[in-house]
Design an enzyme around this catalytic site. Structure first.
Site, mmCIF file in Angstrom:
data_model
loop_
_atom_site.group_PDB
_atom_site.id
_atom_site.type_symbol
_atom_site.label_atom_id
_atom_site.label_comp_id
_atom_site.label_asym_id
_atom_site.label_seq_id
_atom_site.Cartn_x
_atom_site.Cartn_y
_atom_site.Cartn_z
ATOM 1 C CG HIS A 44 38.982 44.162 66.521
ATOM 2 N ND1 HIS A 44 40.192 44.170 67.164
ATOM 3 C CD2 HIS A 44 39.161 44.872 65.373
ATOM 4 C CE1 HIS A 44 41.075 44.855 66.449
ATOM 5 N NE2 HIS A 44 40.472 45.298 65.360
ATOM 6 C CD GLU A 46 38.091 39.710 69.885
ATOM 7 O OE1 GLU A 46 37.697 40.290 68.857
ATOM 8 O OE2 GLU A 46 39.279 39.399 70.066
ATOM 9 C CB CYS A 98 39.374 42.632 71.747
ATOM 10 S SG CYS A 98 38.811 43.288 70.174
ATOM 11 C CB ALA A 176 49.864 28.949 26.078
ATOM 12 C CB SER A 182 46.253 30.084 27.063
ATOM 13 O OG SER A 182 45.933 31.419 27.392
ATOM 14 C CD1 TRP A 184 37.390 30.252 27.094
ATOM 15 C CD2 TRP A 184 38.884 30.855 28.629
ATOM 16 N NE1 TRP A 184 37.194 31.597 27.364
ATOM 17 C CE2 TRP A 184 38.108 31.985 28.306
ATOM 18 C CE3 TRP A 184 39.898 30.982 29.580
ATOM 19 C CZ2 TRP A 184 38.316 33.231 28.894
ATOM 20 C CZ3 TRP A 184 40.091 32.221 30.149
ATOM 21 C CH2 TRP A 184 39.291 33.325 29.811
ATOM 22 N NE ARG A 198 41.248 36.120 38.149
ATOM 23 C CZ ARG A 198 41.024 36.576 36.920
ATOM 24 N NH1 ARG A 198 39.999 37.379 36.696
ATOM 25 N NH2 ARG A 198 41.811 36.219 35.934
ATOM 26 C CG ASP A 214 46.212 35.425 27.764
ATOM 27 O OD1 ASP A 214 46.581 35.076 26.631
ATOM 28 O OD2 ASP A 214 46.397 34.743 28.789
#
Ligand code: AOF
Ligand code: ZN
Length: 372
Positions: A44, A46, A98, A176, A182, A184, A198, A214
């Protein structure tokens, strides 16, 4: 604490299912050691910071140096203040508490940005420190700390991940053409920006409609990350083709509403897992799917889907945040909207969101908005 938050953010792509946590040890205005939690199973924040003090400075410590008991070999944290972005843990998880390590190291003050929402900790870490005579404060830069771990907090308090719905649309709100085309609508910089969302997600969610239209890979590209999110497809009738690009790199969960052992076995051979979660209408029970993802340690989910799944997610109140990329073009009335979710007859029945961010990304516009 601002520095500790910066350090914590280094774990943006790697700490799942754990929270992102940073720690800075200070005495007499000097930073003695700092650290952040890199991944579950590892030390961790700490402990990393304490080890650096023990090593006599803020340089990197060899990975072999195991226990916090080594602290004091070089420098010491005695009398220091520890700034931590999350309450120090009090429980034995994959690693020892911790709070004990901080007590043992002799720090005199601990400032936490927020309590740990993990019911195994939930205030007990701070209590332990107080009981040991350490001065404790909590709440410094709490909003920033909560933002960083919004998914972890969601999973701990609601049992389900924080769900972002990403949409790329035209200026007139269309996602779309009527025929489904769709690619781009938004430009390359906006698409790269979306890859950042993402990358920090533990899972990416889409529907069979989008897989058919797609054939997305749903992987993180353009961003340097050691981890690819889990891909999740909502596919009620288990129609997905074994040749779908989304199955290529494995690490895919397919949620359906029908038992089909033969198809499930074929998909398993491709590295995909099938879960059967039917609702009364014979569709996938999306709320149950979110709970299932929560059980699997998924903190943040980003949905990138078409109007049907978007609509269902919105209708069921599962969407926490919208990420809207708007491109300066018009697609007209015949084009598809972002979500088929309700037939409103009164404006007052439309749920209002709060805009939490809006900015330009090259030629496109980015809006982030939240349901209350
Ligand atoms: C801290 N500092 O840097 C982090 C904490 O299984 P473990 O041992 O990794 O424990 C995971 C839990 O510890 C996690 O669910 C959360 O409650 C807390 N995370 N606590 O003191 C840290 N990452
Ligand atoms: Zn801990």
């Amino acid at each position: 604490m601002a520095r500790a938050l910066q350090l914590a953010a280094r774990g943006l792509y790697t700490t799942t299912p754990n929270p992102r946590v940073g720690c800075v040890l200070v005495r007499d205005g000097t930073i003695l050691g700092e650290g952040w939690h890199e991944k579950a199973g590892g030390p961790h924040a700490e402990i990393v910071a304490l080890r650096k003090v023990g090593a006599g400075g803020n340089q990197d410590v060899p990975p072999g140096a195991d226990s916090h008991r080594k602290v004091g070999a070089g420098g010491t944290a005695r009398g220091a203040t520890a700034y931590v972005t999350l309450e120090p843990c009090s429980h034995h998880g994959r690693t020892p508490p911790c709070a004990d390590a901080l007590i043992e190291a002799g720090v005199s003050r601990v400032v936490a940005a927020m309590q740990d929402p993990n019911p195994l900790v939930a205030g007990q870490g701070l209590e332990k420190l107080r009981a040991a005579g350490i001065e404790v404060a909590c709440g410094l830069l709490a909003d920033e700390a909560r933002e960083l771990n919004i998914g972890f907090i969601s999973r701990m308090t609601r049992g389900r991940p924080w769900l972002r719905l990403k949409v790329a649309m035209s200026l007139d709100g269309k996602t779309a053409l009527a025929n489904g085309t769709s690619q781009w609508i938004t430009g390359p910089d906006a698409r790269r920006h979306a890859h950042g969302w993402r990358a920090r997600s533990c899972a990416l969610l889409t529907g069979i409609g989008t897989v058919k239209d797609d054939d997305p890979r749903l992987t993180v590209r353009d961003i340097d990350t050691p981890r690819q999110p889990l891909k999740v497809v909502v596919d009620s009738r288990l129609e997905i083709s074994p040749g779908a690009a989304i199955l290529e790199s494995g690490h895919c969960l397919i949620a359906c509403a029908v038992e089909n052992a033969a198809k499930a076995a074929r998909l398993a051979a491709l590295g995909a897992e099938v879960v059967v979660l039917p609702n009364a209408q014979g569709k996938v029970d999306l709320a149950a799917l979110m709970q299932e993802l929560g059980r699997r340690g998924i903190n943040e989910v980003m949905a990138e889907a078409g109007l049907k799944l978007n609509g269902s997610l919105l209708r069921e109140g599962l969407v926490d945040e919208l990420l809207i990329y708007q491109a300066p073009l018009l697609l007209g009335d015949a084009a598809r909207g972002m979500a088929d979710f309700a037939h409103l007859t009164e404006l007052s029945a439309a749920k209002r969101l709060q805009i939490v961010e809006c900015r330009c990304v090259s030629a496109d516009f980015f809006i982030r908005a939240r349901f209350a």
